[in-house]
Design an enzyme around this catalytic site. Structure first.
Site, mmCIF file in Angstrom:
data_model
loop_
_atom_site.group_PDB
_atom_site.id
_atom_site.type_symbol
_atom_site.label_atom_id
_atom_site.label_comp_id
_atom_site.label_asym_id
_atom_site.label_seq_id
_atom_site.Cartn_x
_atom_site.Cartn_y
_atom_site.Cartn_z
ATOM 1 N N TYR A 5 31.825 22.689 -70.463
ATOM 2 C CA TYR A 5 30.721 23.631 -70.348
ATOM 3 C C TYR A 5 31.168 24.877 -69.582
ATOM 4 O O TYR A 5 30.881 26.013 -69.967
ATOM 5 C CB TYR A 5 29.553 22.955 -69.637
ATOM 6 C CG TYR A 5 28.357 23.853 -69.414
ATOM 7 C CD1 TYR A 5 27.404 24.028 -70.395
ATOM 8 C CD2 TYR A 5 28.187 24.514 -68.197
ATOM 9 C CE1 TYR A 5 26.301 24.841 -70.192
ATOM 10 C CE2 TYR A 5 27.096 25.329 -67.980
ATOM 11 C CZ TYR A 5 26.148 25.484 -68.983
ATOM 12 O OH TYR A 5 25.067 26.296 -68.775
ATOM 13 N N ASP A 6 31.902 24.653 -68.485
ATOM 14 C CA ASP A 6 32.412 25.789 -67.709
ATOM 15 C C ASP A 6 33.356 26.648 -68.544
ATOM 16 O O ASP A 6 33.482 27.854 -68.316
ATOM 17 C CB ASP A 6 33.155 25.298 -66.469
ATOM 18 C CG ASP A 6 32.210 24.689 -65.443
ATOM 19 O OD1 ASP A 6 31.006 24.993 -65.499
ATOM 20 O OD2 ASP A 6 32.679 23.899 -64.612
ATOM 21 N N LEU B 177 25.350 30.434 -60.175
ATOM 22 C CA LEU B 177 26.439 31.185 -59.573
ATOM 23 C C LEU B 177 27.420 31.646 -60.640
ATOM 24 O O LEU B 177 27.622 30.971 -61.648
ATOM 25 C CB LEU B 177 27.204 30.322 -58.559
ATOM 26 C CG LEU B 177 26.452 29.857 -57.311
ATOM 27 C CD1 LEU B 177 27.341 28.943 -56.488
ATOM 28 C CD2 LEU B 177 26.011 31.050 -56.478
ATOM 29 N N LYS C 124 31.609 22.215 -53.931
ATOM 30 C CA LYS C 124 30.558 22.309 -54.946
ATOM 31 C C LYS C 124 30.238 20.905 -55.446
ATOM 32 O O LYS C 124 30.978 20.331 -56.253
ATOM 33 C CB LYS C 124 30.994 23.204 -56.094
ATOM 34 C CG LYS C 124 29.884 23.467 -57.107
ATOM 35 C CD LYS C 124 30.347 24.448 -58.164
ATOM 36 C CE LYS C 124 29.206 24.758 -59.133
ATOM 37 N NZ LYS C 124 28.768 23.564 -59.876
ATOM 38 N N ARG D 135 15.458 22.059 -60.221
ATOM 39 C CA ARG D 135 15.646 23.485 -60.478
ATOM 40 C C ARG D 135 14.925 23.934 -61.741
ATOM 41 O O ARG D 135 14.404 25.036 -61.809
ATOM 42 C CB ARG D 135 17.135 23.817 -60.586
ATOM 43 C CG ARG D 135 17.378 25.306 -60.817
ATOM 44 C CD ARG D 135 18.818 25.690 -60.615
ATOM 45 N NE ARG D 135 19.710 25.110 -61.593
ATOM 46 C CZ ARG D 135 21.020 25.356 -61.639
ATOM 47 N NH1 ARG D 135 21.566 26.157 -60.742
ATOM 48 N NH2 ARG D 135 21.785 24.798 -62.547
ATOM 49 N N GLU E 263 21.724 19.225 -53.087
ATOM 50 C CA GLU E 263 22.162 18.493 -54.270
ATOM 51 C C GLU E 263 21.916 17.004 -54.100
ATOM 52 O O GLU E 263 22.305 16.392 -53.096
ATOM 53 C CB GLU E 263 23.657 18.741 -54.494
ATOM 54 C CG GLU E 263 24.098 18.639 -55.927
ATOM 55 C CD GLU E 263 23.765 19.895 -56.722
ATOM 56 O OE1 GLU E 263 24.012 19.889 -57.936
ATOM 57 O OE2 GLU E 263 23.254 20.885 -56.138
ATOM 58 N N LYS F 284 30.601 31.896 -50.012
ATOM 59 C CA LYS F 284 29.408 32.682 -49.692
ATOM 60 C C LYS F 284 29.727 33.657 -48.573
ATOM 61 O O LYS F 284 30.369 33.278 -47.582
ATOM 62 C CB LYS F 284 28.255 31.777 -49.239
ATOM 63 C CG LYS F 284 27.820 30.736 -50.260
ATOM 64 C CD LYS F 284 26.738 29.835 -49.678
ATOM 65 C CE LYS F 284 26.354 28.738 -50.639
ATOM 66 N NZ LYS F 284 25.367 27.795 -50.044
#
Length: 779
Positions: A45-46, A92, A127, A148, A185, A301
């Site tokens: 998917y990425d 992100l 992550k 979400r 998460e 971040k």
């Protein structure tokens, strides 16, 4: 798939690939976020997102709203009540290399205009590969929890979240705001996942492909008792809505979350500068195999929260954060067949049917082969052993075949010459507006082709268009075959056709309740926001972001259609099209060439190279633009000829207005104009409007000095970046355009302003300096 870099693609090729990527990712978003049953791995998917980002970086004017970079999650499932997030839960951007990470640091520095010696601090956090959740606390008490969802609206899973031991029912310590949404998460550890799958298999229940899917499926149980039986865990790392600030840095905030009773990732660290980002990634990559849970990268971040606020967002992704992903893996399998799929625009895509192979815990059974040229270039054949990679531009990426394992009787694949539909209409190569051929082959049957009509209808009822529940591919195909639904307006006619509805009630799989639900779902969409109306038309290259930008600019459907119809007669000529399509020329470069072509050519020395002559004649062209012109047109006389012709062929004012809308650009504007130039499209729109009420776009602020005005920024801005200026103007209710026309109200000109300033002066448009602008909007 293609090995070609984004820089090697033409604009037409990039447009086609971006369209394909958006369609594929939208399908997998629903499988991943809503059904907890993905057919591909996270890395695959990425892979789509990575290629999409590469293309958008090379062709920024092609970015549209169905891009993966602008989309978050998928719509909520209906079995849960909706929860509207106080602050959207954003996705992100991704980084995949050291260079990407360093460029992220450089972008932050450029945006903030920091002096060379000032350091930037970041947090680097693992992550977690789980399910995002938001927890609302009021006066320290947990009152509501949600998934979400699509980023704006999630699913109410409060009671399920209460069963997770690591989520405090009441915050510990002190200093928390009266209202705060804690975000993090939900995940499963490796040991817990293995035990759960083993128990489910023994009981004959569903097993999961990986811990993330297991965690998502466990949290989204209707019965909280089932969730309570699953060993779910929770890491906190962010926050949403706040009644008051509680920290000055991300690092301080993580400390407070821990003090309030949350688990935070112990591997998180605070680093300095781009090199610190690289060091943190290397350390996290080394730790990854030793962790008891899945991570698929590192999140960087900006530490200072005031800088985060200043950096802001790009549609649905923050500028101040990025996810650095871990590299992919490879596998081999057999290419068993190649099928041809026809999309809603008639583009045909060859699809590789693969012998099922597990890559990273996910069974892969197909992959796109892009186009006929790509198959021929790679010489992949049915029966070949092919190499798959969990990264790249499609899902999954086929790197090539294994020569020593090719069957002796293999033959090159012959791409079909006719559409696979029953009409067998010829496939033709697509040509650009300037007459150049592309790699895309399209069915020439247009709306006679049932595949295209079905795909148009699927797009129309999709969640990001009209979102009509109960009208999936199976139902649409059945209604299409009966002759009930041939165009979008037929869907609304069907809802009030009692004769057809009576027949439907007698059909297997339907009944009074099913038909009533379908009718209610259709009737609920008779009032539709303008941006969804535009997106639902299925205009090529007009995705969600473009539709939203058009809606906000034109505000009403009448204004949009009136301008689009007028633009349909103002498309410009082939020389202008050749410039617009030329890879390496952005809007500024095109404007400079047109100005050169429409003016008097300066006297230039004969004893210099063509590149130098171009540089002297059109100073605004960068090296890439000059190289593109020289490669395409060859010599000085040809360049002068096309520039002069293009200046005479420039589109009319209405098309320029469409192209000047921020996030639209010349390619999408031309597609809108061409759509409204077709009589059958006009008839389709007219029929649809007879069934609908199209709601005006949300009105911007009206009580500011620039509300409702169209602003153009040109030249260099010295006290803020261009992005900041645009965001400031839009927040005050103004529209920001990329070109000057009679409809422009105000031009803000900095040092180096050129043709836009001249046009504004010629048209008598008000011009002010950056200081005057700031005084106007802040005074």
């Amino acid at each position: 798939m293609t090995d070609r870099s984004a820089a090697d693609l033409t604009e037409a090729e990039a447009v086609e690939e971006l369209t394909r990527l958006a369609d594929e990712i939208a399908t997998h978003d629903i499988r991943y976020h809503q059904q907890d049953a993905p057919t591909i791995s996270d890395a695959e998917y990425d892979a789509l997102k990575r290629r999409n980002n590469e293309l958008e970086a090379a062709f920024p004017h092609l970015v549209r709203d169905n891009s993966p970079s602008l989309r978050v999650g998928a719509a909520r499932a209906e079995q849960f009540s909706p929860v509207e997030h106080g602050v959207p839960m954003l996705s992100l951007d991704n980084a995949f290399s050291n260079e990407d990470a360093l460029e992220f640091d450089a972008r932050i520095r450029r945006f903030l205009r920091l002096p060379g010696g000032e350091e930037i601090a970041y947090t680097a956090e693992p992550k977690i590969d789980g399910l995002s959740a938001s927890l609302r606390y009021e006066n320290g008490v947990f009152v509501q929890g949600a998934t979400r969802g699509d980023g704006r609206v999630g699913e109410d899973v409060t009671e399920n979240l209460r069963t997770i031991a690591q989520i405090p029912k009441r915050l510990a310590g002190s200093g928390w705001p009266e209202v705060i949404e804690i975000r993090g998460e939900v995940y499963l550890g490796h040991e817990e996942f293995a035990a759960l799958n083993a128990a489910n298999e023994a009981a004959g229940l569903r097993t999961y492909a990986n811990p993330r899917n297991s965690a998502a499926g466990s949290l989204r149980q209707i019965d909280p008792k089932i969730t309570a039986s699953r060993p779910l865990k929770f890491f906190a790392y962010a926050w949403g809505q706040l009644s008051e600030p509680f920290a000055e840095t991300q690092w301080e905030a993580l400390g407070k979350l821990k003090a309030w009773g949350f688990q935070t990732t112990p591997e998180s660290c605070r680093v300095i500068s781009g090199q610190g980002l690289l060091d943190a990634y290397a350390a996290m990559e080394a730790l990854r195999p030793k962790l008891g849970y899945d991570i698929d990268g590192v999140v960087y971040k900006v530490d200072r929260l005031d800088w985060q606020q200043r950096l802001g967002f790009i549609t649905r992704t923050p500028r101040w954060a990025i996810a650095r992903k871990f590299p992919a893996q490879q596998a081999r399998t057999i290419l068993e067949a190649i099928d041809i799929q026809v999309g809603r625009t008639g583009a045909v895509t060859p699809v590789a049917r693969l012998r099922p192979v597990t890559v990273g815990g996910v069974v892969v059974v197909n992959a796109t082969l892009h186009n006929a040229d790509e198959i021929a270039r790679k010489d992949v054949r049915i029966g070949d052993t092919v190499i798959l990679q969990r990264a790249g531009d499609v899902i999954p990426q086929i790197l090539g075949y294994v020569p020593e394992e090719r069957p002796a009787d293999s033959v090159p694949y012959e791409f079909p010459t006719h559409c696979p539909c029953h009409l067998h209409t010829p496939l033709v190569r697509e040509t650009t507006a300037s007459g150049a051929e592309t790699v895309v082959r399209r069915c020439s049957g247009e709306f006679a082709c049932p595949f295209q009509r079905i795909e148009h209808l699927r797009h129309f009822v999709s969640r990001r268009a009209y979102d009509i529940e109960g009208l999936g591919e199976k139902q649409l195909t059945a209604f299409f075959e009966r002759g009930w639904v041939r165009e979008p307006a037929d869907i609304f006619r069907l809802a009030r056709d009692e004769e057809k509805l009576t027949e439907l009630r007698a059909t297997d799989g339907y009944g009074e309740t099913s038909v009533s639900n379908l009718v209610a779902a259709i009737e609920a969409k008779r009032s539709i926001p303008l941006d969804r109306f535009i997106f639902g038309l299925g205009i090529r290259h007009v995705g969600e972001t473009t539709s939203l930008a058009l809606a906000r600019h034109f505000e009403t459907v009448e204004h949009f259609i009136q301008t689009s119809e007028a633009a349909s007669t103002q498309l410009g000529g082939p020389s202008y099209a050749a410039l617009v399509e030329l890879e390496g020329l952005g809007p500024t470069a095109i404007r400079a060439v047109l100005d050169f072509g429409g003016g008097n050519s300066p006297l230039l020395p004969e004893d210099v190279s063509l590149d130098k002559r171009l540089q002297l004649a059109i100073p605004k062209l960068n090296s890439r633009a000059r190289a593109a012109l020289l490669e395409r047109f060859g010599d000085w006389d040809a360049i002068c000829k096309v520039a002069g012709e293009a200046a005479q062929e420039e589109p009319g004012e209405d098309l320029r207005e469409l192209a000047g809308v921020d996030a639209v650009g010349p390619v999408a504007a031309r597609m809108v104009a061409q759509f409204f130039a077709e009589e059958h499209n006009l008839a389709k729109v007219e029929a649809l409007l007879a069934e609908l009420t199209v709601l005006p776009a949300e009105r911007p602020k009206t009580d500011t000095a620039v509300a409702g005005k169209t602003i153009v920024f040109t030249g260099s801005l010295e006290r803020m970046t261009r992005d900041e200026a645009k965001a400031q103007a839009e927040s005050l209710g103004a529209k920001v355009s990329g070109s000057v026309s009679k409809k422009t109200d105000l031009v803000v000109a900095g040092p180096g302003a050129g043709s836009k300033l001249k046009t504004a002066t010629d048209l008598g448009i008000q011009v002010m300096t950056e200081d005057e602008w700031l005084a106007l909007v802040t005074g």
